[in-house]
Scaffold this active site. Sequence first.
Site, mmCIF file in Angstrom:
data_model
loop_
_atom_site.group_PDB
_atom_site.id
_atom_site.type_symbol
_atom_site.label_atom_id
_atom_site.label_comp_id
_atom_site.label_asym_id
_atom_site.label_seq_id
_atom_site.Cartn_x
_atom_site.Cartn_y
_atom_site.Cartn_z
ATOM 1 N N GLU A 1 3.566 -41.600 36.955
ATOM 2 C CA GLU A 1 3.101 -41.557 38.352
ATOM 3 C C GLU A 1 4.203 -42.003 39.321
ATOM 4 O OE1 GLU A 1 1.193 -44.541 40.421
ATOM 5 O OE2 GLU A 1 0.656 -45.744 38.668
ATOM 6 N N ASP B 1 -9.358 -43.224 40.937
ATOM 7 C CA ASP B 1 -8.789 -43.152 39.579
ATOM 8 C C ASP B 1 -9.899 -43.037 38.537
ATOM 9 O OD1 ASP B 1 -6.392 -43.663 40.866
ATOM 10 O OD2 ASP B 1 -6.051 -45.628 39.940
ATOM 11 N N LYS C 1 -5.691 -54.727 37.143
ATOM 12 C CA LYS C 1 -5.382 -56.061 37.683
ATOM 13 C C LYS C 1 -6.638 -56.838 37.999
ATOM 14 C CE LYS C 1 -0.798 -56.068 39.379
ATOM 15 N NZ LYS C 1 -0.252 -54.945 40.101
HETATM 16 N N1 PSU Z 1 -2.533 -51.112 40.266
HETATM 17 C C1 PSU Z 1 -1.336 -51.659 39.990
HETATM 18 N N2 PSU Z 1 -0.200 -51.075 40.454
HETATM 19 C C2 PSU Z 1 -0.244 -49.920 41.208
HETATM 20 C C3 PSU Z 1 -1.527 -49.349 41.480
HETATM 21 C C4 PSU Z 1 -2.638 -49.966 40.993
HETATM 22 O O1 PSU Z 1 -1.280 -52.673 39.326
HETATM 23 O O2 PSU Z 1 0.803 -49.412 41.632
HETATM 24 C C5 PSU Z 1 -1.597 -48.073 42.254
HETATM 25 C C6 PSU Z 1 -1.798 -46.890 41.284
HETATM 26 O O3 PSU Z 1 -1.072 -45.760 41.743
HETATM 27 C C7 PSU Z 1 -3.292 -46.629 41.382
HETATM 28 C C8 PSU Z 1 -3.547 -46.948 42.844
HETATM 29 O O4 PSU Z 1 -3.665 -45.317 41.050
HETATM 30 O O5 PSU Z 1 -2.745 -48.090 43.115
HETATM 31 C C9 PSU Z 1 -5.017 -47.216 43.135
HETATM 32 O O6 PSU Z 1 -5.215 -47.291 44.502
HETATM 33 P P1 PSU Z 1 -6.705 -47.328 45.087
HETATM 34 O O7 PSU Z 1 -7.288 -48.628 44.597
HETATM 35 O O8 PSU Z 1 -6.550 -47.298 46.567
HETATM 36 O O9 PSU Z 1 -7.421 -46.146 44.500
#
Ligand code: PSU
Length: 308
Positions: free
Chosen positions: A28, A145, A162
């Site tokens: 990614e 996701d 996380k």
């Molecule tokens: N969690 C991490 N590092 C990241 C991300 C999530 O520890 O870089 C990034 C990933 O690209 C994930 C995105 O798909 O954040 C999720 O964002 P949101 O919660 O806005 O869907």
Amino acid sequence: MEARSSYLRVAREVSEALAAGRPVVALESTVIAHGLPRPANVEVALAMEAAVRAEGTTPATIALLDGRICVGLSAEEITRLGEEPGVWKASRRDLGVALARRATAATTVAGTLACAALAGVRVFATGGVGGAHRGAATSFDISADLPELARDPVITVCAGAKAILDLPLTLEYLETHGVPVIGYQTDELPAFYTLESGLRTPHRTESPQDVAEIAHAQWRSGLGGGLLVTAPIPAEHALPRAAMEAAVERSLAEAATEGVSGPRLTPWLLARVAELTGGESVAANRALLLNNAAIAARIAVALAAITI
Ligand code: PSU
Ligand code: MN
């Protein structure tokens, strides 16, 4: 091979590998543009590609550039994502808009999965997946996701999610949507920087071969959908759970005070937790990304051997 639209640019090395049934691993780009500080971001992205190659596999870092979905980037393009100001964070909902506007867009796990599936890439390595945020029961803030993991026939290798998230709720959502969560050589869901979360994964695997057999069974039977493999951070790089939890609690409280929500929330929390835990968290992030890249590559090799 199915006809590909003019919106899809698959690097020659990647398309040749796919056509020959050789292993390919998707990577990614949100982690490059938004997940890691400069200059570590570009260095880590290139190191992940090298880790994939070291296992005899072709890397395909994914992003949107100049109006096209690019599957397989040059080192210059990876550097551009890491350095250009204003790079978009593209989840599935943003892909069509970014293509039409010719925006430079890094893809999240959801965005990358959607694009990998279009190109026929079956294995993907990332750091941590998004999930249900704490408070999701009322805010509805659940990362795209999660449904995307259910939708595409791709194996995603991550280090869990996380602790900024509500991990029990995240597991519930994945169960509801039929995503097998498979602990890699562990029964416990890892929580990104930390080995333990206190939660069990519903399944466990010992080997890349086993993961490939599960995916093959799921796909060849016609069931379809994705799989999530959760590999713990290498123990020597793991951070202590109590210190992490304190940083997470503080970041969440600050985000609430400052009214941060929506797509900004995850990068904001990640950056704040990184600040509070010092450079240590970047080193840990690097270690788990490289570990996941190597595991994904071994799974891709095993899968290519079965599907030939
Ligand atoms: N969690 C991490 N590092 C990241 C991300 C999530 O520890 O870089 C990034 C990933 O690209 C994930 C995105 O798909 O954040 C999720 O964002 P949101 O919660 O806005 O869907
Ligand atoms: Mn969200």
